[in-house]
Write a protein that holds these residues in place. Sequence first.
Motif, PDB file in Angstrom:
ATOM      1  N   ASP A 127       0.828  -1.209   0.000  1.00  0.00           N
ATOM      2  CA  ASP A 127       0.000   0.000   0.000  1.00  0.00           C
ATOM      3  C   ASP A 127       0.860   1.256   0.000  1.00  0.00           C
ATOM      4  O   ASP A 127       0.549   2.245  -0.691  1.00  0.00           O
ATOM      5  CB  ASP A 127      -0.936   0.005   1.211  1.00  0.00           C
ATOM      6  N   ALA A 128       1.937   1.244   0.778  1.00  0.00           N
ATOM      7  CA  ALA A 128       2.809   2.411   0.858  1.00  0.00           C
ATOM      8  C   ALA A 128       3.496   2.674  -0.478  1.00  0.00           C
ATOM      9  O   ALA A 128       3.625   3.829  -0.904  1.00  0.00           O
ATOM     10  CB  ALA A 128       3.851   2.221   1.961  1.00  0.00           C
TER      11      ALA A 128
ATOM     12  N   ALA B 296       2.341   1.733  -3.398  1.00  0.00           N
ATOM     13  CA  ALA B 296       1.294   2.204  -4.308  1.00  0.00           C
ATOM     14  C   ALA B 296       0.997   3.684  -4.071  1.00  0.00           C
ATOM     15  O   ALA B 296       0.799   4.458  -5.024  1.00  0.00           O
ATOM     16  CB  ALA B 296       0.029   1.370  -4.119  1.00  0.00           C
ATOM     17  N   ASP B 297       0.957   4.106  -2.809  1.00  0.00           N
ATOM     18  CA  ASP B 297       0.748   5.525  -2.492  1.00  0.00           C
ATOM     19  C   ASP B 297       1.877   6.382  -3.052  1.00  0.00           C
ATOM     20  O   ASP B 297       1.644   7.501  -3.537  1.00  0.00           O
ATOM     21  CB  ASP B 297       0.669   5.721  -0.971  1.00  0.00           C
ATOM     22  N   ALA B 298       3.091   5.865  -2.981  1.00  0.00           N
ATOM     23  CA  ALA B 298       4.241   6.609  -3.502  1.00  0.00           C
ATOM     24  C   ALA B 298       4.097   6.841  -4.998  1.00  0.00           C
ATOM     25  O   ALA B 298       4.360   7.941  -5.500  1.00  0.00           O
ATOM     26  CB  ALA B 298       5.536   5.857  -3.195  1.00  0.00           C
TER      27      ALA B 298
ATOM     28  N   ALA C  88       1.265   6.862  -6.650  1.00  0.00           N
ATOM     29  CA  ALA C  88       0.147   7.787  -6.847  1.00  0.00           C
ATOM     30  C   ALA C  88       0.592   9.234  -6.628  1.00  0.00           C
ATOM     31  O   ALA C  88       0.201  10.145  -7.367  1.00  0.00           O
ATOM     32  CB  ALA C  88      -0.997   7.429  -5.897  1.00  0.00           C
ATOM     33  N   SER C  89       1.433   9.447  -5.629  1.00  0.00           N
ATOM     34  CA  SER C  89       1.962  10.788  -5.375  1.00  0.00           C
ATOM     35  C   SER C  89       2.868  11.236  -6.508  1.00  0.00           C
ATOM     36  O   SER C  89       2.891  12.418  -6.883  1.00  0.00           O
ATOM     37  CB  SER C  89       2.743  10.815  -4.061  1.00  0.00           C
TER      38      SER C  89
ATOM     39  N   ALA D 180       7.500   6.359  -0.236  1.00  0.00           N
ATOM     40  CA  ALA D 180       6.959   5.104   0.298  1.00  0.00           C
ATOM     41  C   ALA D 180       7.234   4.992   1.793  1.00  0.00           C
ATOM     42  O   ALA D 180       6.368   4.571   2.572  1.00  0.00           O
ATOM     43  CB  ALA D 180       7.560   3.916  -0.444  1.00  0.00           C
TER      44      ALA D 180
ATOM     45  N   SER E  51       4.866   7.272   3.651  1.00  0.00           N
ATOM     46  CA  SER E  51       3.514   6.713   3.670  1.00  0.00           C
ATOM     47  C   SER E  51       3.412   5.590   4.694  1.00  0.00           C
ATOM     48  O   SER E  51       2.430   5.499   5.444  1.00  0.00           O
ATOM     49  CB  SER E  51       3.141   6.208   2.276  1.00  0.00           C
TER      50      SER E  51
ATOM     51  N   SER F 147       3.394   7.024   8.235  1.00  0.00           N
ATOM     52  CA  SER F 147       2.096   7.615   8.572  1.00  0.00           C
ATOM     53  C   SER F 147       1.073   6.544   8.900  1.00  0.00           C
ATOM     54  O   SER F 147       0.301   6.677   9.860  1.00  0.00           O
ATOM     55  CB  SER F 147       1.601   8.470   7.397  1.00  0.00           C
ATOM     56  N   ALA F 148       1.083   5.465   8.119  1.00  0.00           N
ATOM     57  CA  ALA F 148       0.131   4.383   8.367  1.00  0.00           C
ATOM     58  C   ALA F 148       0.402   3.709   9.703  1.00  0.00           C
ATOM     59  O   ALA F 148      -0.528   3.379  10.449  1.00  0.00           O
ATOM     60  CB  ALA F 148       0.212   3.366   7.228  1.00  0.00           C
TER      61      ALA F 148
END
Length: 397
Positions: free
Chosen positions: A35-36, A38-40, A42-43, A65, A68, A71-72
């Motif tokens: 997930d992290a 993937a967030d990276a 997306a950013s 990443a 992210s 934070s999670a």
Amino acid sequence: MDRVDEALEQAYRQLFGRLVGWLFRRTGDLQLAEDAVADAFASAVVAWRGKGIPDSPEAWLRVAARNSAMSALRRAARSVTVAPEDLELIPEDDVQPRELDDRLGLMLVCTHPAIDERMHAPLMLQAVLGVDAARIASAFLVSPATMGQRLSRTKTKIRDAGIRFALPPREQLTPRLDAVLQAVYGAYGIGDTVGGDGDADLRAEALRLSTLLTELLPDQAETWGLLALILHTRSRRTARVAHGAFVPLAQQDTALWSKPDRGRADAALRRAAALGQIGRFQLEAAISAIHSSRADGHDTDWDTIVVLYRGLLRIAPSVGATLGAAAALIEAGETTEAAALLDALAPEAVRDHQPYWICRAQVAQASNDDAAAHAAFDRAIGLTSDPALRRYLLSRR
């Protein structure tokens, strides 16, 4: 495709698994790591369009990443072995042996004995190569929802059982190797669609990993067998479609087959044979080599292919091997045995499997049963989404 899209696509294919492995080592949570990352990405879509592509895309994505993930972890107040503030970008050589990259290391982690062996290859395809659950489900003949649930449960088990990123001793590599080889070959197959370009990056990554495996484990014959199989398959890719329609192997123009790829494949297969260890990928590569020998003026030796398939069914039975054996038996004039092999397959395993219905149609044709052949072709056509293959099947119908 603009420069940013190209940079993002290249980074995703080259770095996704490496970043997931890097974060998983520090958190022990594979889903969190995925997930992290993937967030990276997306950013990056927004940031790189606004500020330009960074000088080091990997460094940028690692920081994103890591942030992210931190934070999670803070939001979940999860207790982890390594505190979030200690998630530093440490040199690669401080983490693992220089010769083993993160992607291959994570693939070996995914074959941990505590993980259901049926999930080894699917988990590696998603975690290491970023293949989505729907494409994996199609390759393993289950529904996307079922595959998604299985993957989610497996990742939860990894986290709850505390399975860490720890490379097994060399003597324990061999038992895990088969699942790694299956995942690499599965990745190549997913990227190797009949019509169009398919996923060239995924094919290239599968070839890179198979080559790396021969370098790391040169005494394991199956690594050479896999490399030979992928190279023989790749050598014929440009001849599979002509004028927008699929061209069966026996009808392909051998002048279009890649001679360098065939040469490398044959050399790899000889290397495997010299080690004296028989395995699934060597047998499949040997079958492919016989087909490829047609480019050197030889007739296809169907009797030898049948023998090789029988050996394959003994050591590594599967739906794919059964269909290949049935097709070879038809060519060798053994239609009754071919039909018996197809009859023995579990109906639920092949009900929506398009290659099965193509093989059924071939058996019916060989038996002069036109009605059954038409029905089987209709079923196969209904299950076909690839335009080139669909056109071919319609012409056969």
